[in-house]
Design a protein around this motif. Structure first.
Motif, PDB file in Angstrom:
ATOM      1  N   ARG A   1      -5.219  39.348  49.739  1.00  0.00           N
ATOM      2  CA  ARG A   1      -5.154  38.566  50.969  1.00  0.00           C
ATOM      3  C   ARG A   1      -3.694  38.429  51.381  1.00  0.00           C
ATOM      4  NH1 ARG A   1      -8.545  33.398  49.489  1.00  0.00           N
ATOM      5  NH2 ARG A   1      -8.073  32.854  51.636  1.00  0.00           N
ATOM      6  N   HIS A   2      -3.459  38.359  52.689  1.00  0.00           N
ATOM      7  CA  HIS A   2      -2.106  38.291  53.237  1.00  0.00           C
ATOM      8  C   HIS A   2      -1.939  37.006  54.033  1.00  0.00           C
ATOM      9  CE1 HIS A   2      -1.847  42.562  52.256  1.00  0.00           C
ATOM     10  NE2 HIS A   2      -3.045  42.673  52.812  1.00  0.00           N
TER      11      HIS A   2
ATOM     12  N   GLY B   1      -7.139  39.568  41.192  1.00  0.00           N
ATOM     13  CA  GLY B   1      -7.009  40.242  39.903  1.00  0.00           C
ATOM     14  C   GLY B   1      -8.181  40.105  38.954  1.00  0.00           C
ATOM     15  N   PHE B   2      -9.259  39.443  39.359  1.00  0.00           N
ATOM     16  CA  PHE B   2     -10.373  39.215  38.443  1.00  0.00           C
ATOM     17  C   PHE B   2     -11.419  40.316  38.474  1.00  0.00           C
ATOM     18  CE2 PHE B   2      -8.898  34.797  39.104  1.00  0.00           C
ATOM     19  CZ  PHE B   2      -8.573  34.518  37.787  1.00  0.00           C
TER      20      PHE B   2
END
Length: 57
Positions: free
Chosen positions: A33-34, A25-26
């Motif tokens: 990533r999962h 979110g940055f």
């Protein structure tokens, strides 16, 4: 989230695999990533926190 609340949600989909998605979110285009949840890595009895274990998918 309490374990009982998560368990109720998961029990609705008993035959499904569980995956965790992380988004930083940055940046303008977030890095998603999962992770596959593989179990419980630690149980903090004093602070009542379960730490899940997993591997990046």
């Amino acid at each position: 989230m309490k374990a009982k609340d998560l368990a109720e949600k998961l029990l609705e989909y008993q035959d499904f695999d569980v995956q965790f998605n992380f988004t930083d979110g940055f940046s303008k285009f977030p890095n998603v990533r999962h992770f596959k949840v593989t179990g419980i890595s630690d149980i903090g009895h004093s602070d009542k926190v379960l730490i899940l274990d997993g591997v990046e998918d």
